[in-house]
Scaffold this motif. Structure first.
Motif, PDB file in Angstrom:
ATOM      1  N   ALA A 187     -14.726   0.148  -7.931  1.00  0.00           N
ATOM      2  CA  ALA A 187     -16.022  -0.545  -7.799  1.00  0.00           C
ATOM      3  C   ALA A 187     -16.146  -1.112  -6.384  1.00  0.00           C
ATOM      4  CB  ALA A 187     -16.134  -1.653  -8.835  1.00  0.00           C
ATOM      5  N   PRO A 188     -16.428  -0.259  -5.420  1.00  0.00           N
ATOM      6  CA  PRO A 188     -16.497  -0.718  -4.026  1.00  0.00           C
ATOM      7  C   PRO A 188     -17.444  -1.902  -3.851  1.00  0.00           C
ATOM      8  CG  PRO A 188     -16.710   1.665  -4.145  1.00  0.00           C
ATOM      9  CD  PRO A 188     -16.761   1.158  -5.549  1.00  0.00           C
ATOM     10  N   ASN A 189     -17.049  -2.794  -2.952  1.00  0.00           N
ATOM     11  CA  ASN A 189     -17.818  -4.010  -2.700  1.00  0.00           C
ATOM     12  C   ASN A 189     -17.931  -4.170  -1.184  1.00  0.00           C
ATOM     13  OD1 ASN A 189     -17.866  -6.977  -1.985  1.00  0.00           O
ATOM     14  ND2 ASN A 189     -18.257  -7.093  -4.205  1.00  0.00           N
ATOM     15  N   ASN A 190     -19.170  -4.217  -0.685  1.00  0.00           N
ATOM     16  CA  ASN A 190     -19.377  -4.315   0.765  1.00  0.00           C
ATOM     17  C   ASN A 190     -18.812  -5.590   1.359  1.00  0.00           C
ATOM     18  OD1 ASN A 190     -20.548  -1.828   1.266  1.00  0.00           O
ATOM     19  ND2 ASN A 190     -22.591  -2.550   0.700  1.00  0.00           N
ATOM     20  N   ALA A 191     -18.903  -6.698   0.645  1.00  0.00           N
ATOM     21  CA  ALA A 191     -18.363  -7.973   1.172  1.00  0.00           C
ATOM     22  C   ALA A 191     -16.848  -7.857   1.369  1.00  0.00           C
ATOM     23  CB  ALA A 191     -18.711  -9.117   0.238  1.00  0.00           C
ATOM     24  N   ILE A 192     -16.168  -7.264   0.412  1.00  0.00           N
ATOM     25  CA  ILE A 192     -14.712  -7.098   0.542  1.00  0.00           C
ATOM     26  C   ILE A 192     -14.406  -6.128   1.678  1.00  0.00           C
ATOM     27  CG2 ILE A 192     -12.627  -6.201  -0.582  1.00  0.00           C
ATOM     28  CD1 ILE A 192     -13.777  -7.266  -3.232  1.00  0.00           C
ATOM     29  N   ARG A 193     -15.143  -5.031   1.738  1.00  0.00           N
ATOM     30  CA  ARG A 193     -14.913  -4.041   2.808  1.00  0.00           C
ATOM     31  C   ARG A 193     -15.089  -4.681   4.186  1.00  0.00           C
ATOM     32  NH1 ARG A 193     -17.446   1.499   1.811  1.00  0.00           N
ATOM     33  NH2 ARG A 193     -18.202   0.091   0.271  1.00  0.00           N
ATOM     34  N   HIS A 194     -16.124  -5.504   4.370  1.00  0.00           N
ATOM     35  CA  HIS A 194     -16.342  -6.181   5.664  1.00  0.00           C
ATOM     36  C   HIS A 194     -15.198  -7.166   5.943  1.00  0.00           C
ATOM     37  CE1 HIS A 194     -20.139  -4.379   6.573  1.00  0.00           C
ATOM     38  NE2 HIS A 194     -20.675  -4.787   5.420  1.00  0.00           N
ATOM     39  N   TRP A 195     -14.770  -7.901   4.938  1.00  0.00           N
ATOM     40  CA  TRP A 195     -13.654  -8.839   5.132  1.00  0.00           C
ATOM     41  C   TRP A 195     -12.395  -8.064   5.511  1.00  0.00           C
ATOM     42  CZ3 TRP A 195      -9.053  -9.248   2.344  1.00  0.00           C
ATOM     43  CH2 TRP A 195      -8.246 -10.328   2.739  1.00  0.00           C
ATOM     44  N   GLN A 196     -12.119  -6.961   4.809  1.00  0.00           N
ATOM     45  CA  GLN A 196     -10.932  -6.169   5.101  1.00  0.00           C
ATOM     46  C   GLN A 196     -10.971  -5.607   6.522  1.00  0.00           C
ATOM     47  OE1 GLN A 196     -11.028  -3.467   1.639  1.00  0.00           O
ATOM     48  NE2 GLN A 196      -9.002  -4.282   1.116  1.00  0.00           N
ATOM     49  N   ALA A 197     -12.157  -5.276   6.985  1.00  0.00           N
ATOM     50  CA  ALA A 197     -12.308  -4.730   8.340  1.00  0.00           C
ATOM     51  C   ALA A 197     -12.247  -5.810   9.411  1.00  0.00           C
ATOM     52  CB  ALA A 197     -13.620  -3.949   8.434  1.00  0.00           C
ATOM     53  N   GLY A 198     -12.165  -7.074   8.997  1.00  0.00           N
ATOM     54  CA  GLY A 198     -12.094  -8.166   9.951  1.00  0.00           C
ATOM     55  C   GLY A 198     -13.444  -8.576  10.483  1.00  0.00           C
ATOM     56  N   ALA A 199     -14.497  -8.149   9.820  1.00  0.00           N
ATOM     57  CA  ALA A 199     -15.857  -8.449  10.274  1.00  0.00           C
ATOM     58  C   ALA A 199     -16.329  -9.803   9.758  1.00  0.00           C
ATOM     59  CB  ALA A 199     -16.819  -7.363   9.822  1.00  0.00           C
ATOM     60  N   PRO A 240       1.032  -8.184   1.893  1.00  0.00           N
ATOM     61  CA  PRO A 240       0.085  -7.242   2.512  1.00  0.00           C
ATOM     62  C   PRO A 240      -1.343  -7.794   2.588  1.00  0.00           C
ATOM     63  CG  PRO A 240       0.950  -6.347   0.454  1.00  0.00           C
ATOM     64  CD  PRO A 240       1.647  -7.632   0.708  1.00  0.00           C
ATOM     65  N   LEU A 241      -1.719  -8.641   1.647  1.00  0.00           N
ATOM     66  CA  LEU A 241      -3.046  -9.249   1.710  1.00  0.00           C
ATOM     67  C   LEU A 241      -3.182 -10.062   2.998  1.00  0.00           C
ATOM     68  CD1 LEU A 241      -5.760  -9.755   0.239  1.00  0.00           C
ATOM     69  CD2 LEU A 241      -4.704 -11.806  -0.722  1.00  0.00           C
ATOM     70  N   ALA A 242      -2.155 -10.831   3.329  1.00  0.00           N
ATOM     71  CA  ALA A 242      -2.187 -11.672   4.528  1.00  0.00           C
ATOM     72  C   ALA A 242      -2.104 -10.850   5.809  1.00  0.00           C
ATOM     73  CB  ALA A 242      -1.045 -12.680   4.482  1.00  0.00           C
ATOM     74  N   ILE A 243      -1.351  -9.755   5.786  1.00  0.00           N
ATOM     75  CA  ILE A 243      -1.103  -9.015   7.020  1.00  0.00           C
ATOM     76  C   ILE A 243      -2.106  -7.886   7.251  1.00  0.00           C
ATOM     77  CG2 ILE A 243       0.583  -7.577   8.249  1.00  0.00           C
ATOM     78  CD1 ILE A 243       2.768  -9.341   6.934  1.00  0.00           C
ATOM     79  N   ILE A 244      -2.424  -7.110   6.211  1.00  0.00           N
ATOM     80  CA  ILE A 244      -3.334  -5.968   6.412  1.00  0.00           C
ATOM     81  C   ILE A 244      -4.627  -6.097   5.606  1.00  0.00           C
ATOM     82  CG2 ILE A 244      -1.461  -4.395   6.992  1.00  0.00           C
ATOM     83  CD1 ILE A 244      -1.946  -3.096   4.165  1.00  0.00           C
ATOM     84  N   ARG A 245      -4.819  -7.224   4.954  1.00  0.00           N
ATOM     85  CA  ARG A 245      -6.036  -7.475   4.155  1.00  0.00           C
ATOM     86  C   ARG A 245      -6.231  -6.444   3.056  1.00  0.00           C
ATOM     87  NH1 ARG A 245     -10.632 -10.349   7.569  1.00  0.00           N
ATOM     88  NH2 ARG A 245      -9.330 -11.523   8.984  1.00  0.00           N
ATOM     89  N   ASP A 246      -5.123  -6.016   2.460  1.00  0.00           N
ATOM     90  CA  ASP A 246      -5.183  -5.067   1.355  1.00  0.00           C
ATOM     91  C   ASP A 246      -3.944  -5.256   0.490  1.00  0.00           C
ATOM     92  OD1 ASP A 246      -6.447  -3.126  -0.151  1.00  0.00           O
ATOM     93  OD2 ASP A 246      -5.959  -1.464   1.179  1.00  0.00           O
ATOM     94  N   ASN A 247      -4.048  -4.868  -0.750  1.00  0.00           N
ATOM     95  CA  ASN A 247      -2.928  -4.903  -1.679  1.00  0.00           C
ATOM     96  C   ASN A 247      -3.302  -4.052  -2.888  1.00  0.00           C
ATOM     97  OD1 ASN A 247      -4.652  -6.532  -3.231  1.00  0.00           O
ATOM     98  ND2 ASN A 247      -3.574  -8.417  -2.749  1.00  0.00           N
ATOM     99  N   LEU A 248      -2.452  -4.029  -3.899  1.00  0.00           N
ATOM    100  CA  LEU A 248      -2.717  -3.208  -5.079  1.00  0.00           C
ATOM    101  C   LEU A 248      -4.018  -3.621  -5.763  1.00  0.00           C
ATOM    102  CD1 LEU A 248      -1.920  -1.020  -7.105  1.00  0.00           C
ATOM    103  CD2 LEU A 248      -0.528  -2.741  -8.281  1.00  0.00           C
ATOM    104  N   THR A 249      -4.225  -4.909  -5.940  1.00  0.00           N
ATOM    105  CA  THR A 249      -5.423  -5.387  -6.625  1.00  0.00           C
ATOM    106  C   THR A 249      -6.686  -4.945  -5.900  1.00  0.00           C
ATOM    107  OG1 THR A 249      -4.199  -7.301  -7.449  1.00  0.00           O
ATOM    108  CG2 THR A 249      -6.610  -7.446  -7.476  1.00  0.00           C
ATOM    109  N   LEU A 250      -6.753  -5.180  -4.588  1.00  0.00           N
ATOM    110  CA  LEU A 250      -7.941  -4.792  -3.827  1.00  0.00           C
ATOM    111  C   LEU A 250      -8.091  -3.274  -3.736  1.00  0.00           C
ATOM    112  CD1 LEU A 250      -8.104  -7.369  -0.903  1.00  0.00           C
ATOM    113  CD2 LEU A 250      -9.565  -7.215  -2.919  1.00  0.00           C
ATOM    114  N   ASN A 251      -6.971  -2.584  -3.651  1.00  0.00           N
ATOM    115  CA  ASN A 251      -7.011  -1.132  -3.571  1.00  0.00           C
ATOM    116  C   ASN A 251      -7.652  -0.541  -4.822  1.00  0.00           C
ATOM    117  OD1 ASN A 251      -5.857   1.723  -3.695  1.00  0.00           O
ATOM    118  ND2 ASN A 251      -5.207   1.038  -1.666  1.00  0.00           N
ATOM    119  N   VAL A 252      -7.238  -1.016  -5.987  1.00  0.00           N
ATOM    120  CA  VAL A 252      -7.806  -0.529  -7.244  1.00  0.00           C
ATOM    121  C   VAL A 252      -9.271  -0.944  -7.353  1.00  0.00           C
ATOM    122  CG1 VAL A 252      -7.686  -0.729  -9.760  1.00  0.00           C
ATOM    123  CG2 VAL A 252      -5.582  -0.435  -8.433  1.00  0.00           C
TER     124      VAL A 252
END
Length: 184
Positions: free
Chosen positions: A172-184, A155-167
């Motif tokens: 502890a939200p992180n803007n850099a991760i959120r932008h990466w997950q959004a494909g920005a 799921p990390l490779a396909i949707i840029r999310d997984n259990l680790t990132l979800n937790v």
């Protein structure tokens, strides 16, 4: 009735109780789109289908619960440890589908438009945890570890999310991760 059958029956009753509580919480039994599909595509309806990308996370929950039980509850029969795991996973499904957590997902993660799970998806999530628990009991340790790695990487490779990132993003939200997950 044997101890094994009693523990399995109790686990089933816990799952039924969780489904009833979700119903009382106003969760929809199936997708609000009025369809039942095996797999939910990424988007607001994915958590309302039978399975979705986060089903892998629930398999990992089961593996982790099995490992925790094996370490901390060595003298407790495995069937009772499954009951405890079912209680914890069912409780998480109730918390996860509360307005507070649904809103937290919307604000802190890339889950824009997230409306929570259908009861069908929540029940499936608990069953996927049970599958992970069963796999951890049956597989050798090396295979279980490899399975967790694979279930995190796909799921990390396909949707840029997984259990680790979800937790991580929930706690502890992180803007850099959120932008990466959004494909920005």
């Amino acid at each position: 009735m044997s101890k094994t059958h009693r523990a399995l029956a109790a686990s089933f009753l816990v799952l039924l109780a969780a489904a009833a509580i979700l119903w009382l919480m106003g969760r929809p039994p199936i997708c609000t789109c009025h369809r039942i599909e095996l797999w939910g595509d990424v988007g607001p309806q994915q958590s309302q289908m039978l399975l979705d990308w986060y089903s892998f996370s629930h398999v990992i929950h089961g593996i982790l619960f099995y490992a925790a039980g094996a370490l901390l509850l060595k003298k407790v029969p495995v069937e009772r440890r499954l009951l405890y795991a079912t209680l914890v996973e069912s409780a998480w499904e109730l918390v996860e589908n509360s307005p507070v957590i649904i809103n937290r997902y919307r604000v802190a993660t890339i889950a824009l438009g997230y409306r929570g799970d259908s009861i069908l998806n929540s029940v499936s999530d608990v069953l996927m945890m049970g599958l992970g628990f069963w796999l951890a009991k049956r597989l050798p340790l090396w295979a279980t570890i490899m399975l967790v790695v694979i279930l995190e990487l796909i799921p990390l490779a396909i949707i840029r999310d997984n259990l680790t990132l979800n937790v991580w993003m929930l706690l502890a939200p992180n803007n850099a991760i959120r932008h990466w997950q959004a494909g920005a």
